[in-house]
Scaffold this active site. Structure first.
Site, PDB file in Angstrom:
ATOM      1  N   LYS A  41      -8.958  -3.426  -3.833  1.00 23.96           N
ATOM      2  CA  LYS A  41      -7.666  -3.856  -3.312  1.00 23.96           C
ATOM      3  C   LYS A  41      -7.674  -5.365  -3.088  1.00 23.96           C
ATOM      4  CE  LYS A  41      -5.898   0.367  -1.221  1.00 23.96           C
ATOM      5  NZ  LYS A  41      -5.175   0.949  -0.091  1.00 23.96           N
ATOM      6  N   ASP A  45       0.873  -1.176   0.000  1.00 23.35           N
ATOM      7  CA  ASP A  45       0.000   0.000   0.000  1.00 23.35           C
ATOM      8  C   ASP A  45       0.910   1.225   0.000  1.00 23.35           C
ATOM      9  OD1 ASP A  45      -2.439   1.601   0.491  1.00 23.35           O
ATOM     10  OD2 ASP A  45      -1.481   1.975   2.418  1.00 23.35           O
ATOM     11  N   ASP A  77      -1.425  -0.718   6.041  1.00 26.38           N
ATOM     12  CA  ASP A  77      -1.583  -0.186   7.397  1.00 26.38           C
ATOM     13  C   ASP A  77      -2.975   0.313   7.709  1.00 26.38           C
ATOM     14  OD1 ASP A  77      -1.601   2.080   5.776  1.00 26.38           O
ATOM     15  OD2 ASP A  77      -0.686   3.317   7.326  1.00 26.38           O
ATOM     16  N   THR A  83       0.190   4.799   0.857  1.00 26.49           N
ATOM     17  CA  THR A  83       0.100   5.777   1.935  1.00 26.49           C
ATOM     18  C   THR A  83       0.356   5.141   3.289  1.00 26.49           C
ATOM     19  OG1 THR A  83      -1.532   6.982   0.635  1.00 26.49           O
ATOM     20  CG2 THR A  83      -1.359   7.541   2.973  1.00 26.49           C
TER      21      THR A  83
END
Length: 687
Positions: free
Chosen positions: A554, A335, A573, A337
């Site tokens: 995702k 991921d 996260d 960010t």
């Protein structure tokens, strides 16, 4: 359960071993005798078998029903045969009981499975953490305009709720009144708060920031976006395939081998010497020796040392099967960010004009933004702090809604480069202040220069022209999807421009280079725009990226790569990463991320360092090698011991007794333990 049974069984086993005739002969001592002392060994052994051996017998029944012999059936076979034969030996002359071997076998198997179970986790906590994002109550607006507090479950479509600053949105809906910004990072992965105004959509579980909103509910309960993510996590968890452990497979093979060798032994000895107690002892010896202590510890010991080694290197292992699978990874999907990037805005470029230099621009901008908690203000203050720049003193700060901020700054002369070119401006400002001293107090807010800080809308509002260098800088930043903030002096000139973006971690570059060096492909997922994804991907050398990805997408992106035959690790996260983390073959959660991501991950990176992904894979490879070596030692023992126990060398006078076989088993266990401990010295460094 295994821990408790191990300690109780261990305490009861000490007298059994102490009073064992074989142990007394080996160590040359004589145990004290007293009335009833002969019954200490059999009575305590029966208790240990009934208390410590029951779990293995119960689990063996499941393997038997599934027709998948494994460790449980092999252990149960050994301890049952040893128990029955040892009890029978009390009444049969010429036989040697296996009581001490029985209890130590049970003790070591309990220890192995206790260590094993400590490394196994259940993923059910992920859904609980997701549910915690939803508030329990909401402020529903009544027909009279007042508010009433009601349980979220009572909300229906069409209800209007008041969402105060800092509160979570209770249901998906549409803004019907108010303006604010909403932190949607846990849903979208986007690091910047999203501005909301009349007609904007909001999502349940997101957090309102600085203004009050009135929201008309459009979706409730199972129809909300958050509920959809929860369903995906649940489905992904249940879809994970069951991976059988190496030790179980080895135990399954040994189970059949033991039965075959025992049958051959019985037939051969009956044919050779006839049916006797000695033949029975040969068969029992084969069946007991087939379950070495070392095999029960071969994998659990490595798992335990692997877990502690990982923890010392900033990795928490929650699913040991995923840890084993990490050695075979061919694709790691990050991921963006908060994983490859810091998840917060930072100043990535500064362009100045005229007499201004970067230090002066940061000094003034940091002073103007000194008291603001806006993410852009924090980014500018952080940049100034990193360069050791002191904030300028400002007065008359004013927030310009939707445009930026304004303040008065006393722009003093600068030393060094730029002083000469700025002398005229400073002199002019001094003369203006001197000429007006008679008409206003020294503390008058006009004693200084008015500066503005804001985006393109502020430039348009003030009608300020930008220098060519500023224009080129802004265009390049825009092509990389970076935010540009302008510092404007006296509504007349753009003094500087700041480019802000989600800052890429320096560790990310090294991690991706190391993964490529291991032949592993790197992919990136992000909810950000195509331009942002392209810029970050190009900067880090990522093989492929997926931009503007919704939470459910995702999950499907991971599934898509898996359908191509790839073994995929997902590193993330946020809540939006939870389904993908669970769907992936190996889910790696950043430790500083949300509790949901941590609960969904198989492995947690405590230090929030992408380099730990590389260390994880290296540790997985090293651990697997140790497992293989231990299994070779444990099963290799059987290659020698079983034929000897069966009496293959009896014609030349070599016959393995049960006592000597037990001693060989102990040596095999010691070798396995020493080999497992060598894992602590594994080299996990990343160059």
């Amino acid at each position: 359960m295994f821990r408790r049974r191990f300690w109780v069984s261990l305490v009861l086993s000490i007298p059994v071993v102490f009073f064992s005739e074989f142990i007394q002969d080996v160590f040359g001592y004589t145990a004290p005798t007293f009335p009833g002392s002969v019954w200490i060994t059999p009575v305590l052994s029966v208790i240990v078998f009934a208390y410590g051996g029951v779990p293995f017998l119960s689990m063996a029944r499941t393997e038997l029903q599934n027709r998948e012999p494994g460790m449980m059936m092999l252990i149960s076979l050994a301890i049952t045969v040893a128990f029955v034969y040892s009890i029978a030996s009390l009444f049969l002359e010429g036989t040697t009981p296996f009581f001490w071997e029985l209890v130590t076998l049970i003790d070591i198997m309990l220890l192995g499975h206790w260590m094993e179970m400590r490394s196994v986790r259940q993923a059910s906590g992920a859904l609980d953490e997701l549910a915690k994002l939803m508030p329990d109550t909401a402020e529903r607006v009544t027909e009279s305009g007042d508010t009433e507090e009601v349980p979220v479950a009572e909300l229906g479509e069409g209800d209007v709720v008041l969402v105060r600053p800092g509160a979570s949105v209770p249901a998906d809906g549409e803004v019907v009144d108010g303006e604010s910004s909403v932190d949607e990072s846990m849903i979208t992965g986007e690091s910047r708060p999203v501005d909301k105004e009349l007609g904007s959509e909001v999502v349940a579980g997101t957090v309102n920031q600085d203004g009050s909103l009135r929201v008309r509910v459009t979706k409730t309960g199972d129809e909300t976006t958050l509920a959809g993510i929860m369903r995906l996590v649940d489905e992904a968890q249940s879809s994970k395939s069951r991976t059988q452990l190496l030790a179980d497979r080895a135990a399954g093979w040994l189970f059949y081998i033991a039965l075959s060798v025992a049958a051959i032994t019985a037939v051969a000895w009956v044919v050779a010497v006839g049916l006797s107690v000695g033949v029975l002892e040969r068969v029992v010896t084969v069946l007991v020796i087939a379950c070495p202590h070392a095999l029960g510890l071969a994998v659990p010991l490595v798992v335990a040392i692997n877990t502690s080694t990982a923890a010392r290197n900033g990795m928490l292992i929650r699913d040991r099967i995923a840890m084993e699978e990490a050695r075979n990874l061919d694709t790691v999907m990050f991921d963006k960010t908060g994983t490859l990037t810091k998840g917060e805005q930072g100043v990535v470029g500064i362009q100045t004009a005229g007499d201004w230099d970067e230090e002066r621009a940061l000094e003034v901008a940091a002073g103007v933004e000194g008291d603001s908690e806006h993410m852009i203000a924090r980014a500018i203050r952080t940049a100034a702090g990193e360069r050791g720049v002191q904030r300028a003193s400002v007065s008359n700060f004013e927030n310009l809604r939707g445009l930026g901020v304004r303040a008065v700054v006393d722009l003093e002369p600068r030393s060094g480069p730029g002083q000469a070119s700025g002398e005229h401006e400073v002199q002019r400002a001094s003369e203006e202040r001197a000429g007006s001293e008679a008409t206003r107090e020294p503390s008058d807010p006009r004693d200084g220069d008015t500066v503005y800080l804001g985006g393109p809308n502020l430039i348009e509002k003030l009608g300020v022209e930008r220098a060519d260098g500023i224009v080129s800088f802004a265009d390049e930043a825009g092509s990389n999807a970076q935010t540009v903030i302008y510092l404007i002096q006296d509504e007349s000139e753009v003094a500087a421009a700041f480019a802000l973006a989600d800052v890429v971690r320096e560790e990310s570059r090294r991690a991706i280079e190391a993964l490529h060096g291991m032949g592993i492909e790197v992919a990136m997922l992000t909810g950000d725009s195509e331009a942002v994804a392209r810029a970050v991907s190009a900067e880090l050398g990522i093989d492929q990226y997926f931009a503007e990805v919704l939470p459910e997408e995702k999950d499907t992106k991971v599934e898509r790569l898996q359908s191509e035959g790839k073994l995929v690790a997902m590193v993330g996260d946020g809540v939006n990463d939870a389904p993908a983390l669970t769907r992936a073959d190996v889910g790696i959660a950043i430790g500083s991320g949300t509790d949901v991501a941590i609960e969904s991950g198989d492995i947690i990176l405590v230090d929030n360092n992408p380099l730990d992904v590389v260390r994880l894979i290296r540790l997985s490879k090293a651990s697997y090698r140790k497992m293989q070596e231990n299994l070779v030692w444990a099963t290799g023992y059987n290659v020698v011991a079983l034929p000897l126990a069966a009496g293959i060398l009896a014609p030349i006078g070599i016959l393995l007794s049960p006592a000597v076989g037990a001693a060989f088993m102990s040596v095999s266990t010691i070798i396995v333990a020493i080999n497992a401990r060598r894992l602590k010295g594994a080299d996990l460094s990343v160059g």
